[in-house]
Write a protein that holds these residues in place. Structure first.
Motif, PDB file in Angstrom:
ATOM      1  N   LYS A   1      39.635  97.381  12.235  1.00  7.26           N
ATOM      2  CA  LYS A   1      40.338  97.002  11.008  1.00  7.26           C
ATOM      3  C   LYS A   1      39.481  96.106  10.121  1.00  7.26           C
ATOM      4  O   LYS A   1      38.505  95.499  10.566  1.00  7.26           O
TER       5      LYS A   1
ATOM      6  N   SER B   1      43.717  99.206  10.499  1.00  8.84           N
ATOM      7  CA  SER B   1      44.245  98.799   9.196  1.00  8.84           C
ATOM      8  C   SER B   1      43.169  98.223   8.288  1.00  8.84           C
ATOM      9  O   SER B   1      42.068  97.876   8.731  1.00  8.84           O
ATOM     10  N   GLN B   2      43.491  98.147   6.991  1.00 13.98           N
ATOM     11  CA  GLN B   2      42.628  97.571   5.956  1.00 13.98           C
ATOM     12  C   GLN B   2      41.283  98.282   5.877  1.00 13.98           C
ATOM     13  O   GLN B   2      40.225  97.671   5.926  1.00 13.98           O
TER      14      GLN B   2
ATOM     15  N   ASP C   1      48.453 100.189  14.603  1.00 19.24           N
ATOM     16  CA  ASP C   1      48.307  99.519  13.310  1.00 19.24           C
ATOM     17  C   ASP C   1      47.426 100.375  12.411  1.00 19.24           C
ATOM     18  O   ASP C   1      46.207 100.392  12.558  1.00 19.24           O
TER      19      ASP C   1
ATOM     20  N   GLY D   1      48.033 100.214   8.934  1.00 18.62           N
ATOM     21  CA  GLY D   1      48.408  99.692   7.628  1.00 18.62           C
ATOM     22  C   GLY D   1      47.244  99.561   6.660  1.00 18.62           C
ATOM     23  O   GLY D   1      46.077  99.510   7.036  1.00 18.62           O
ATOM     24  N   SER D   2      47.592  99.488   5.352  1.00 15.31           N
ATOM     25  CA  SER D   2      46.620  99.244   4.272  1.00 15.31           C
ATOM     26  C   SER D   2      45.474 100.238   4.301  1.00 15.31           C
ATOM     27  O   SER D   2      44.299  99.880   4.370  1.00 15.31           O
ATOM     28  N   ASN D   3      45.811 101.526   4.255  1.00 12.99           N
ATOM     29  CA  ASN D   3      44.848 102.606   4.109  1.00 12.99           C
ATOM     30  C   ASN D   3      45.323 103.522   2.985  1.00 12.99           C
ATOM     31  O   ASN D   3      46.138 103.110   2.142  1.00 12.99           O
TER      32      ASN D   3
ATOM     33  N   ASN E   1      50.521 102.131   2.552  1.00 20.09           N
ATOM     34  CA  ASN E   1      49.869 103.429   2.440  1.00 20.09           C
ATOM     35  C   ASN E   1      50.567 104.210   1.330  1.00 20.09           C
ATOM     36  O   ASN E   1      51.179 103.605   0.433  1.00 20.09           O
TER      37      ASN E   1
END
Length: 866
Positions: A435, A459-460, A481, A483-485, A509
């Motif tokens: 991440k 994530s990220q 996890d 998230g933030s893709n 997302n």
């Protein structure tokens, strides 16, 4: 001739007897000792679930003890070859469970030389003083058998002891005053001393047995300064004083007497501030060096590179600095940890090293390393743990990392890696964390085929594509996890069937569609973060099956539903975020008690909720009624899941992202809805509140004075409502209040004065034309600028109405003078009226005037007396 044979037979008979029949006689242990052992056996039960330390099998040795067999043949029992008496009892890992009696029959085995009772369960038992009666004892091991209480001073009588092992983890397991010093003074034959996790609470005496080879005093509350003489014990091989932060350690600056013998030096979390001295270069036999969390600074001294026998080097959590290039000199390394220091440079030493064939653990995380990871690396087939997170590494992740056959844990997060994630070839992976990088492309399918994978943290990044439903084949997965893709598509339905999944983070997302996932009964889900997507439809009702849920974050989507009041039945729910959706309608009061009892953060802002504020719900917020500010411990929501819970909150006038949420971060945000009616005074009972935001609604009525009970409140926003009346003067007692926004309401009267209220600017009060006082330009008057309430306490309604007609603000001295003059004039008028027979209407008016004058004089006299 026969006579000679007969004489020879009788002469040899004793010897033949010893070699044959008599050999079975002297091995029989005395009956009374066998009886003592059987009585000891019957004191305990066998715990079938007992566990021993790794690599050692636990089995019940006493099950072989039978009165019909010789006790010298029993498991764990060893006898003297000539006397048959029991001289050794080894019952380690024997699954024994029960109370160890002070007068145990064990103490009748007076010839014992070795006694090992370790790794059993004598929970709560005290160590009997009778252990001190084993005068022949050379080895005593009582470790990890859950003894508790005071270690008796009688242990110091065992003057022949060579090995003493009493470490354990029981609360209250301790030495009495001066007993540790007495122990070291009397036990002059000691070779090994292990008292780990025993509360010694003492300085370390100067005198030690000169025979000591092992000294382990980890986590024993030692304090003072470590005598330098310990480093000069000529036979010392292993020294562990870790976990004693009050113990000051000063290393010898010259050659140590123990240099030739010392193999293990463990001094983690002691006070060893300063630089690593060059004298370490003399420890040529050293295999293990652990000096972590000691505030060491400076660079690695050159003589340290002479320690070519080092297998374990742990220098983490210090302030060491310099290039990382020379560590290849330690060719026998199995573990290298330099985490959380200030090392810099590149990892080029990996590329020209061909001798690290034994390396299993490489941790250089949280440093200032730069550049790419070398691509031409080989010879690390045993590498199991790789952690290079929180550096400035860049480039693509080289293929050799994805091909490590024994890799268990890969941690490369918080760097600047780019490119695609390659296919993994290791089938042993348990944890993958990539991440907070700049990785792109799809999630490799090989990752979704790793049956043993427990943590997948991606994530990220800039990953794209759909979430393949094969992710549900990861039956061992605990944390997912993603998230933030830039992931898109819908949420796989099968995610709800992953029975042991604890954290599911798909936030931020471009996922769309409805949440049709059905969460199965008995699942272990504790954290669900779907916020920041394009999800539509209704709130998933199957979440009621997630009884371990602590966090539900569905904020910033397009969900359209009424408030899920039934969610309050989840017993562990602490964070509920539904902000910026299309929820609508009133939040109906439920007759069910204890709904949302553990809630700490509830954010329903920017929706279409209407009706009155949910008074009954506020009454159920039990966790908010506790002020844990002075508890002294920092606990975070989600700690049970080994995953930092992040959350976007609006507090102190700003929208902030909290990377971790403290359990004391108690927030109510109901702003941006259509709530109406009054602010309930019950909110004043939620004394743990730090942020209260009810802005941009249709609330009316007064600000409840009960809000002054919110002693830790930091942010209060009631702006853009229809609230009227005065600001309660009691709010001046809110010493923690940093942000106040009461703008755009219908407030009037004087602004309270106080430490915090003196810091607020005009913007806190804009759009309230009736407000007066600092910082506004309208003066509130009063003595020396002290605001006077326009509606004093204790006045009845008639008096209030009379005061509303008075616009002039004067001092009480002037009032009394005016009233006095008025009284004289009034009485004069009455006299004239009676004398000249003035009209009756004037008489009535004069009487009323006199009545008002007298009434106001009484009222002001009452104020003066108060």
């Amino acid at each position: 001739m026969d006579y000679v044979k007969l004489v020879l037979f009788f002469m040899l008979f004793p010897f033949l007897c010893q070699l044959t029949f008599c050999s079975s006689l002297y091995l029989l242990c005395p009956k009374e000792q066998a009886l003592s052992l059987l009585q000891f056996k019957n004191m305990f039960t066998i715990d079938p679930n007992a566990y021993c330390f790794e690599g050692v099998q636990s089995y019940p040795k006493t099950l072989s003890w039978n009165k019909n067999t010789d006790c010298c043949s029993w498991d764990g029992v060893y006898c003297d070859e000539t006397t048959g008496k029991v001289i050794e009892l080894n019952l380690t890992c024997s699954k024994l469970q029960g109370k160890f009696q002070f007068n145990s029959s064990l103490f009748q085995l007076s010839n014992l030389k070795r006694l090992n009772l370790s790794y059993n369960d004598f929970s709560g038992s005290l160590i009997s003083p009778k252990f001190g009666e084993f005068s022949s004892l050379t080895h005593l091991d009582l470790s990890d058998s859950r003894f508790a209480g005071l270690i008796p001073a009688e242990i110091s009588r065992l003057s022949k002891l060579q090995v003493l092992n009493i470490h354990g983890y029981s609360d209250g397991f301790r030495f009495g005053p001066h007993n540790f010093e007495l122990l070291l003074k009397n036990l002059t034959q000691l070779r090994e001393l292990n008292l780990e996790y025993v509360n010694i609470s003492s300085t370390i005496p100067l005198n030690f047995s000169s025979y000591l080879t092992t000294l382990h005093l980890r986590n024993t509350q030692l304090y003072g300064t470590l005598p330098e003489g310990i480093f000069h014990l000529s036979n010392l091989q292993s020294l562990d004083l870790s976990g004693n932060p009050q113990l000051t350690v000063r290393f010898p600056t010259t050659k140590w007497n123990s240099s030739a013998s010392l193999m293990d030096l463990v001094l983690t979390a002691v006070n060893a501030t300063g630089r690593i001295p060059e004298s370490f270069g003399h420890l040529t036999s050293l295999r293990t060096l652990r000096i972590a969390s000691c505030n060491l600074s400076g660079s690695i001294p050159k003589p340290l590179w002479n320690l070519t026998n080092i297998e374990v080097l742990y220098l983490g959590d210090n302030h060491l600095e310099g290039p990382i290039s020379d560590f290849f000199r330690f060719g026998k390394l199995r573990l290298l940890s330099l985490r959380n220091n200030n090392f810099n440079g590149k990892l080029e030493f990996l590329s020209f090293n061909r001798i690290w064939t034994q390396l299993e653990w490489l941790d250089c995380s949280v440093n200032s390393l730069t550049g790419p990871i070398p691509s031409n690396v080989s010879g690390m087939q045993n590498l199991q743990w790789v952690s290079l997170s929180s550096n400035h590494l860049n480039g693509t992740i080289p293929s050799w990392i994805f091909s490590l056959p024994s890799l268990i844990d890969l941690e490369l997060s918080d760097n600047h890696f780019s490119g695609n994630i390659q296919e993994f070839k290791s089938e042993t992976l348990r944890r993958v964390s990539l991440k907070q990088n700049q990785l792109q492309g799809p999630i490799p399918k090989s990752l979704l085929d790793l049956q043993g994978l427990q943590f997948l943290l991606l994530s990220q990044n800039k990953l794209s594509g759909h979430i393949d439903s094969t992710v549900c084949n990861l039956t061992s997965l605990l944390v997912l996890d993603l998230g933030s893709n830039n992931l898109e598509g819908t949420i796989p339905l099968c995610l709800g069937e992953m029975s042991i999944l604890q954290v599911l983070d798909l936030s931020n997302n471009s996922l769309g569609g409805t949440i049709n996932t059905t969460f199965s009964i008995g699942n272990r889900l504790g954290v669900m973060k779907f916020d920041g997507n394009k999800l539509e439809g209704k709130f998933p009702q199957s979440l009621i099956n997630c009884t371990f849920l602590e966090v539900v974050d569905l904020g910033n989507n397009e969900l359209k539903d009424t408030f899920p009041i039934w969610l309050g039945a989840l017993p562990e729910l602490q964070i509920l975020n539904l902000r910026s959706n299309k929820f609508y309608g009133p939040i109906k009061d439920s007759r069910t008690d204890n709904l949302f009892a553990q809630i700490r953060v509830i954010d329903l802002s920017s929706n279409g909720f209407s009706g009155d504020l949910p008074v009954r719900l506020f009454e159920n917020f039990e966790a908010m009624k506790i002020n844990s500010e002075k508890s002294g411990t920092r606990e975070y929501v989600g700690d049970n899941f080994y995953y930092p819970i992040s959350l976007i909150v609006t507090t102190k006038g700003l929208e902030l992202k909290l990377p971790r949420v403290l359990t004391t971060e108690i927030i109510i945000n109901l702003s941006g809805n259509r709530f109406e009616g009054h602010i309930p005074s019950i909110i004043g009972d939620l004394i743990g509140l730090r942020t209260l935001n009810l802005s941009h609604n249709r609330l009316e009525g007064h600000i409840p004075a009960s809000l002054h009970q919110l002693s830790v409140l930091e942010s209060l926003d009631l702006s853009s409502n229809k609230i009227s009346g005065e600001i309660p003067q009691q709010l001046a007692s809110l010493k923690s209040l940093e942000i106040l926004n009461l703008s755009h309401n219908h407030l009037d009267g004087c602004i309270p004065k106080g430490k915090q209220f003196d810091t607020f600017e005009n913007s806190s009060y804009l759009g309230n034309d009736g407000l007066r006082g600092f910082p506004l330009s309208k003066d509130c008057g009063g003595d020396e600028g002290v605001p006077q309430p326009t509606t004093p306490f204790g006045l009845d309604q008639e008096e209030e109405e009379e005061e509303e007609g008075d616009s002039a603000i004067i001092s009480w001295q002037a009032v009394l003078m005016g009233y006095g003059c008025g009284l004289v004039i009034g009485l004069s008028i009455i006299y004239i009226m009676l004398s000249t027979q003035y009209p009756t209407w004037f008489s009535r008016m004069d009487v009323e005037l006199e009545h008002k004058i007298l009434k106001r004089m009484k009222k002001h006299k009452k104020r003066i007396s108060v």
